[in-house]
Every structure is written in structure tokens, then in C-alpha cells.
Design a protein around this motif. Structure first.
Motif, mmCIF file in Angstrom:
data_model
loop_
_atom_site.group_PDB
_atom_site.id
_atom_site.type_symbol
_atom_site.label_atom_id
_atom_site.label_comp_id
_atom_site.label_asym_id
_atom_site.label_seq_id
_atom_site.Cartn_x
_atom_site.Cartn_y
_atom_site.Cartn_z
ATOM 1 N N SER A 108 -4.794 69.079 35.102
ATOM 2 C CA SER A 108 -3.380 69.238 34.762
ATOM 3 C C SER A 108 -2.877 70.626 35.175
ATOM 4 O O SER A 108 -1.793 70.760 35.749
ATOM 5 C CB SER A 108 -3.174 69.027 33.264
ATOM 6 N N GLU A 109 -3.678 71.640 34.887
ATOM 7 C CA GLU A 109 -3.313 73.003 35.266
ATOM 8 C C GLU A 109 -3.169 73.122 36.780
ATOM 9 O O GLU A 109 -2.218 73.726 37.278
ATOM 10 C CB GLU A 109 -4.375 73.971 34.755
ATOM 11 N N ARG A 110 -4.087 72.526 37.504
ATOM 12 C CA ARG A 110 -4.035 72.562 38.974
ATOM 13 C C ARG A 110 -2.757 71.896 39.480
ATOM 14 O O ARG A 110 -2.078 72.424 40.371
ATOM 15 C CB ARG A 110 -5.262 71.873 39.548
ATOM 16 N N GLU A 111 -2.423 70.742 38.916
ATOM 17 C CA GLU A 111 -1.191 70.031 39.323
ATOM 18 C C GLU A 111 0.038 70.880 39.054
ATOM 19 O O GLU A 111 0.937 70.954 39.887
ATOM 20 C CB GLU A 111 -1.083 68.700 38.578
ATOM 21 N N GLN A 112 0.081 71.543 37.899
ATOM 22 C CA GLN A 112 1.234 72.387 37.552
ATOM 23 C C GLN A 112 1.353 73.574 38.500
ATOM 24 O O GLN A 112 2.463 73.928 38.919
ATOM 25 C CB GLN A 112 1.110 72.869 36.115
ATOM 26 N N LEU A 148 0.202 73.778 41.635
ATOM 27 C CA LEU A 148 0.633 73.294 42.958
ATOM 28 C C LEU A 148 2.097 72.879 42.952
ATOM 29 O O LEU A 148 2.821 73.132 43.919
ATOM 30 C CB LEU A 148 -0.254 72.132 43.408
ATOM 31 N N ALA A 149 2.559 72.272 41.873
ATOM 32 C CA ALA A 149 3.971 71.877 41.769
ATOM 33 C C ALA A 149 4.848 73.117 41.810
ATOM 34 O O ALA A 149 5.916 73.122 42.443
ATOM 35 C CB ALA A 149 4.201 71.077 40.501
ATOM 36 N N GLY A 150 4.422 74.178 41.147
ATOM 37 C CA GLY A 150 5.175 75.431 41.146
ATOM 38 C C GLY A 150 5.218 76.109 42.502
ATOM 39 O O GLY A 150 6.095 76.904 42.783
ATOM 40 N N ARG A 151 4.271 75.789 43.346
ATOM 41 C CA ARG A 151 4.221 76.337 44.713
ATOM 42 C C ARG A 151 4.890 75.392 45.715
ATOM 43 O O ARG A 151 4.784 75.604 46.910
ATOM 44 C CB ARG A 151 2.777 76.535 45.148
ATOM 45 N N GLY A 152 5.494 74.343 45.197
ATOM 46 C CA GLY A 152 6.097 73.360 46.097
ATOM 47 C C GLY A 152 5.069 72.484 46.763
ATOM 48 O O GLY A 152 5.296 71.996 47.872
ATOM 49 N N GLY A 153 3.926 72.304 46.110
ATOM 50 C CA GLY A 153 2.884 71.445 46.655
ATOM 51 C C GLY A 153 1.981 72.119 47.679
ATOM 52 O O GLY A 153 1.102 71.487 48.242
ATOM 53 N N ASP A 188 -1.023 74.381 48.811
ATOM 54 C CA ASP A 188 -2.303 74.787 48.226
ATOM 55 C C ASP A 188 -2.594 76.235 48.468
ATOM 56 O O ASP A 188 -2.388 76.876 49.374
ATOM 57 C CB ASP A 188 -3.436 73.923 48.796
#
Length: 148
Positions: A135-139, A141-146, A148
Motif C-alpha cells: 500500500s505504501e509503495r502504491e501511494q 508511486l501515485a504521488g510521483r505520477g506513477g 518509479d
């Protein structure tokens, strides 16, 4: 633990303890999977008490959970003052190990079949830690616009 493992105050470096944990976790994961393994992550390393030069260190590892190609291995470190016999739980850590085939690609691992309440607790808590990591990883990456 020897002088080369310590700082000038006689405390063993955390990195020396971490290395021991990584080695022991790898052995536990190899036993479970029957395959080569690599460390994918180390988290929740907690140092509760220092380890000093001259202490006897015992490191124990348990595979807490197994997923498709990865496993969580819990490691407990204890130190003993060999002169007094006093033992202390000095640190704990959870490592994620991934099994590899002969070509170095992730390979499936056998499921873990918990038999005791303690093993079921370890597996349940390992799944919680995994869910938090993903979940933390998804959040992030979402904050970076996907990206990596």
C-alpha cells in the motif's frame, strides 16, 4: 563479536548485526524453498539493547509466510555476556526473500502450512506487514505520477 565488528566505544555496529540477520534469514528461506534466494527487502529492524565486543550472539530465523515467489523471514537476535550468563533480546527484523531458479528468475515457493497458534499468528502478522508495504509503495508511486 570481535573488535573488527565494533566502534571505538566497544559497541558492535548495527550493520554487523544486520549482516548476520541477512545470512541467517537466507538459510531459513533456502531450507523452506529448496532454491537459491536473494534479499528483496529488510524492514522493521529494531535495536533494543547494544551488543558489546566479547558477547556471544545467537541469531534465529523463522519463515513467517510464503507467497508466490517470496517469503517473509523473522529474525531474532540475542546477546549473552559469557562471563555472567546474562542474555538479552537485542534486536529483531523482518526480511523479504525471493526464491530464484537456476537462471536467476523468481520461482515459486512451497506454501507455508502453519500448525500452531504461534505459527498462525506469525503468518497473519506477516501478511499485515506485506499489505502495508504494498500500500505504501502504491501511494508513493501515485504521488510521483506513477513514475518509479
Amino acid at each position: 563479536m570481535g573488535v573488527t565488528d565494533a566502534n571505538t566505544a566497544g559497541n558492535v555496529h548495527g550493520g554487523a548485526i544486520m549482516r548476520l540477520c541477512d545470512e541467517v534469514a537466507g538459510l531459513a528461506a533456502i531450507r523452506h524453498s529448496g532454491a537459491k534466494v536473494v534479499t528483496a527487502g529488510m524492514d522493521r529492524m529494531t535495536f533494543m539493547h547494544p551488543v558489546y565486543v566479547g558477547n556471544l550472539v545467537t541469531v534465529r530465523a523463522t519463515v513467517n509466510a510464503a507467497w508466490r515467489t517470496s517469503m517473509e523471514v523473522g529474525v531474532r537476535v540475542e546477546s549473552e555476556d559469557v562471563r555472567t550468563g546474562i542474555r538479552r533480546h537485542t534486536s529483531s527484523v523482518y526480511l523479504t526473500m525471493v526464491a530464484l531458479d537456476d537462471d536467476g528468475r523468481p520461482t515459486e515457493v512451497p506454501p507455508l502450512e502453519p500448525e500452531t497458534d504461534e505459527q498462525r499468528r506469525r503468518q497473519r502478522e506477516a501478511q499485515l506487514r506485506r499489505d502495508v508495504r504494498l500500500s505504501e509503495r502504491e501511494q508513493i508511486l501515485a504521488g510521483r505520477g506513477g513514475v518509479d
